[in-house]
Scaffold this active site. Structure first.
Site, PDB file in Angstrom:
ATOM      1  N   LYS A 155       0.833  -1.175   0.000  1.00 20.71           N
ATOM      2  CA  LYS A 155       0.000   0.000   0.000  1.00 20.71           C
ATOM      3  C   LYS A 155       0.887   1.252   0.000  1.00 20.71           C
ATOM      4  O   LYS A 155       2.036   1.137   0.403  1.00 20.71           O
ATOM      5  CB  LYS A 155      -0.978   0.002   1.165  1.00 20.71           C
ATOM      6  CG  LYS A 155      -0.322   0.226   2.541  1.00 20.71           C
ATOM      7  CD  LYS A 155      -1.346   0.451   3.592  1.00 20.71           C
ATOM      8  CE  LYS A 155      -1.598   1.907   3.850  1.00 20.71           C
ATOM      9  NZ  LYS A 155      -0.652   2.551   4.760  1.00 20.71           N
ATOM     10  N   HIS A 185      -1.263  -5.127   5.772  1.00 21.04           N
ATOM     11  CA  HIS A 185      -0.607  -5.938   6.815  1.00 21.04           C
ATOM     12  C   HIS A 185      -1.528  -6.191   8.015  1.00 21.04           C
ATOM     13  O   HIS A 185      -1.285  -7.113   8.781  1.00 21.04           O
ATOM     14  CB  HIS A 185       0.740  -5.332   7.224  1.00 21.04           C
ATOM     15  CG  HIS A 185       0.661  -4.169   8.145  1.00 21.04           C
ATOM     16  ND1 HIS A 185       0.469  -2.887   7.707  1.00 21.04           N
ATOM     17  CD2 HIS A 185       0.745  -4.080   9.494  1.00 21.04           C
ATOM     18  CE1 HIS A 185       0.440  -2.076   8.744  1.00 21.04           C
ATOM     19  NE2 HIS A 185       0.605  -2.761   9.843  1.00 21.04           N
ATOM     20  N   ASP A 242      -4.256   6.821   4.571  1.00 28.22           N
ATOM     21  CA  ASP A 242      -3.184   6.017   5.162  1.00 28.22           C
ATOM     22  C   ASP A 242      -3.728   4.842   5.989  1.00 28.22           C
ATOM     23  O   ASP A 242      -3.133   3.764   6.009  1.00 28.22           O
ATOM     24  CB  ASP A 242      -2.320   6.928   6.055  1.00 28.22           C
ATOM     25  CG  ASP A 242      -1.069   6.244   6.566  1.00 28.22           C
ATOM     26  OD1 ASP A 242      -0.384   5.583   5.764  1.00 28.22           O
ATOM     27  OD2 ASP A 242      -0.767   6.362   7.780  1.00 28.22           O
ATOM     28  N   HIS A 247      -6.713  -0.356   6.281  1.00 29.41           N
ATOM     29  CA  HIS A 247      -6.738  -1.145   7.519  1.00 29.41           C
ATOM     30  C   HIS A 247      -8.117  -1.125   8.207  1.00 29.41           C
ATOM     31  O   HIS A 247      -8.660  -2.169   8.562  1.00 29.41           O
ATOM     32  CB  HIS A 247      -5.697  -0.633   8.511  1.00 29.41           C
ATOM     33  CG  HIS A 247      -4.311  -0.546   7.946  1.00 29.41           C
ATOM     34  ND1 HIS A 247      -3.818  -1.426   7.025  1.00 29.41           N
ATOM     35  CD2 HIS A 247      -3.293   0.327   8.183  1.00 29.41           C
ATOM     36  CE1 HIS A 247      -2.562  -1.111   6.736  1.00 29.41           C
ATOM     37  NE2 HIS A 247      -2.235  -0.039   7.416  1.00 29.41           N
TER      38      HIS A 247
HETATM   39  C1  BG6 Z   1       0.882   1.811   7.992  1.00 26.87           C
HETATM   40  C2  BG6 Z   1       0.722   3.302   7.945  1.00 26.87           C
HETATM   41  O1  BG6 Z   1       0.163   1.203   6.953  1.00 26.87           O
HETATM   42  O2  BG6 Z   1       0.387   1.317   9.233  1.00 26.87           O
HETATM   43  C3  BG6 Z   1       1.442   3.961   9.109  1.00 26.87           C
HETATM   44  O3  BG6 Z   1       1.265   3.802   6.721  1.00 26.87           O
HETATM   45  C4  BG6 Z   1       1.001   3.358  10.421  1.00 26.87           C
HETATM   46  O4  BG6 Z   1       1.213   5.369   9.128  1.00 26.87           O
HETATM   47  C5  BG6 Z   1       1.084   1.824  10.366  1.00 26.87           C
HETATM   48  O5  BG6 Z   1       1.843   3.862  11.444  1.00 26.87           O
HETATM   49  C6  BG6 Z   1       0.448   1.210  11.594  1.00 26.87           C
HETATM   50  O6  BG6 Z   1       0.711  -0.161  11.619  1.00 26.87           O
HETATM   51  P1  BG6 Z   1       0.700  -0.963  12.979  1.00 26.87           P
HETATM   52  O7  BG6 Z   1       0.868  -2.388  12.592  1.00 26.87           O
HETATM   53  O8  BG6 Z   1       1.838  -0.414  13.799  1.00 26.87           O
HETATM   54  O9  BG6 Z   1      -0.621  -0.658  13.611  1.00 26.87           O
END
Ligand code: BG6
Length: 494
Positions: A155, A185, A242, A247
């Site tokens: 992404k 992810h 983002d 997510h």
């Molecule tokens: C990423 C974003 O996809 O996910 C980031 O670009 C963010 O800005 C991150 O900090 C958060 O991932 P996780 O796994 O730490 O919640």
């Protein structure tokens, strides 16, 4: 292996060549290489599997191995040096000049891959999305795309629907949809996969998983970090692109989807797409009522967004970009009619927490004073686990006093096996050719279709995002969004 929940430690994959574009970048060094090392240690990489990092860096294989040894070994940390040395031996580096006149990098990659056409080939594009099309064309022109090839796209997949469609078209011109793995992810996180098991392998939840019993759902991804050094990216992204477009909407789909007929990649993704297509559009004048934008400002010794160290100057875009957003979404179908789904994400909040909170309705007729409705909390971060808050009587003679107590499942305490990082799970699935936890083209595009009108309305709005002090739970508007209907965000102390 087609199960979204099968163990990532199940058996070694076939021999593969994993080619990582952007192979010396942040994602590769922080997530991919450690994940691959863990896979190797757990016996999930075939002995011949190689990892070929591509970058503009001009490194030799030995330089790259030295870099990984210096930068990654302590992060993991490595306890078995013999295994680490064997892992380093799998690493290669090829310098490449994408779209440039110098073709030598493609020649070097071709020579490295020659004679291994039968192996699975995975091209992992950990590079900016504008490079996805050119990379795929170059791979095709060099004759490197075999029937056993897959391509992994990181992404952000575009910045709106048309740009996502054009990336999908460009990549789709070279690879079949079955060969394309679009990463989110969050789908690799244990609790997210557990949500499917919780919902579809337990009988008691399904009868109450609807608008008759559920008052509302909250999905939060709160981070304490700011955006130091990321302004160049973040000014153009903002929290909606983002975090929400991918997510948070993925978490919403898994919470709201209908039970799939089979535990099968297409059946699950079909149901997820239907949820995205059922999201009630928020557009025009409604955007102000149902969405909130915020930007953190200096407080408690922490800099504001505009004061964060950055390699790009502060512009009007920086002033207008949201580092926090809260949205009241609705899924327009029989199951969810009238149940709000509140989404919230922000940088520089007081805690790091990602969770789905399912808030049940109150009992229809209360005979005890002081009861609070049941709540199911699925926590992804910081500690993965599930809590069901039920009412119990506080021990003691005299008056009956009620107390909400959690029935709680902490993965860390219940299971002794190591909980794999999201990328480890996802890389294992890519190498095994299992796309269940990856986004299909129609999913990504349906998500943009819902997000775009909100982005358009924000763009047309002359007001700036509401300021909120760094280290707090977001602007006042976020609390009003729920407060209007007598609800509140779940802020329980961890
Ligand atoms: C990423 C974003 O996809 O996910 C980031 O670009 C963010 O800005 C991150 O900090 C958060 O991932 P996780 O796994 O730490 O919640």
């Amino acid at each position: 292996m087609s199960s979204p929940t099968s163990s990532p430690t199940s058996g070694p994959a076939y021999a593969a060549d994993l080619v990582v574009f952007g192979g010396t970048g942040d994602l590769s060094m922080r997530k991919l290489i450690p994940a691959l090392y863990h896979s190797d240690r757990d016996g999930r990489l075939a002995p011949e599997t190689r990892v070929i990092a591509m970058s503009r860096g001009g490194l030799t294989d030995d330089d790259f191995r030295g870099k990984v040894d210096a930068e990654v070994r302590d992060q993991i940390p490595v306890d078995d040096m013999a295994l680490w040395q064997r892992f380093l031996g799998r690493l290669h580096h090829v310098s490449v000049d994408v779209g440039g006149a110098d073709r030598s990098g493609w020649g070097a990659l071709t020579r490295l891959l020659a004679g291994h056409e039968q192996r699975d080939r995975v091209f992992y594009l950990a590079s900016p999305p504008r490079t996805f099309g050119p990379f795929c064309r170059e791979l095709d022109e060099a004759g490197l795309v075999t029937p056993q090839s897959r391509v992994v796209l990181e992404k952000p997949l575009g910045h709106d629907l048309p740009s996502a469609q054009s990336i999908n078209d460009e990549v789709g011109a070279i690879f079949d949809e079955r060969q394309i793995f679009r990463i989110d992810h969050y789908l690799g996180k244990e609790t997210v996969q557990n949500l499917l098991v919780l919902r579809f392998a337990n009988a008691f939840l399904e009868p109450i998983w609807n608008s008759l019993w559920i008052d509302h759902v909250q999905i939060t991804a709160a981070e304490t970090v700011g955006t130091p050094g990321r302004r160049g990216y973040y000014d153009h992204a903002g929290a909606l692109r983002d975090m929400v477009q991918n997510h948070l909407l993925q978490l919403l789909t898994l919470t709201a989807m209908e039970p799939p007929a089979r535990n099968d990649r297409e059946a699950i993704r079909d149901e997820k797409v239907k949820v995205l297509q059922s999201l009630r559009p928020i557009a025009g004048g409604e955007v102000e009522r149902f969405t909130v934008r915020g930007q953190y400002v200096e407080a408690g010794g922490m800099p504001g967004y505009l004061d964060e160290p950055a390699s790009t100057p502060t512009t009007e875009m920086s002033r207008r970009v949201e580092t926090f957003t809260a949205i009241r979404a609705e899924v327009k179908n029989w199951r969810w009619a009238g149940v709000p789904f509140y989404l919230r994400t922000g940088k520089r909040m007081p805690y790091r927490r990602s969770e789905i909170v399912v808030q049940f309705k109150d009992v229809p007729h209360s005979i005890f004073p002081g009861g609070t409705p049941n709540r199911l909390v699925l926590r992804l971060q910081p500690e993965e686990g599930i809590e069901l808050h039920i009412m119990a009587k506080e021990p003691g003679a005299g008056e009956v006093t009620l107390k909400p107590v959690p029935l709680s499942l902490s993965f860390g305490k219940t299971f002794t096996t190591r909980v794999p990082e999201a990328y480890e799970r996802l890389l294992t699935d890519v190498l095994a050719g299992n796309p269940t936890l990856f986004m299909r083209r129609d999913e990504v595009e349906a998500a943009w279709r819902w997000v775009d009108p909100i982005l358009d309305a924000w763009k047309a709005d002359r007001a700036l995002p509401e300021p909120y002090p760094a280290g707090t739970t977001g602007p006042a508007g976020a609390h009003e969004l729920l407060g209007r209907s007598g609800r509140a965000w779940h802020e329980e102390e961890l």
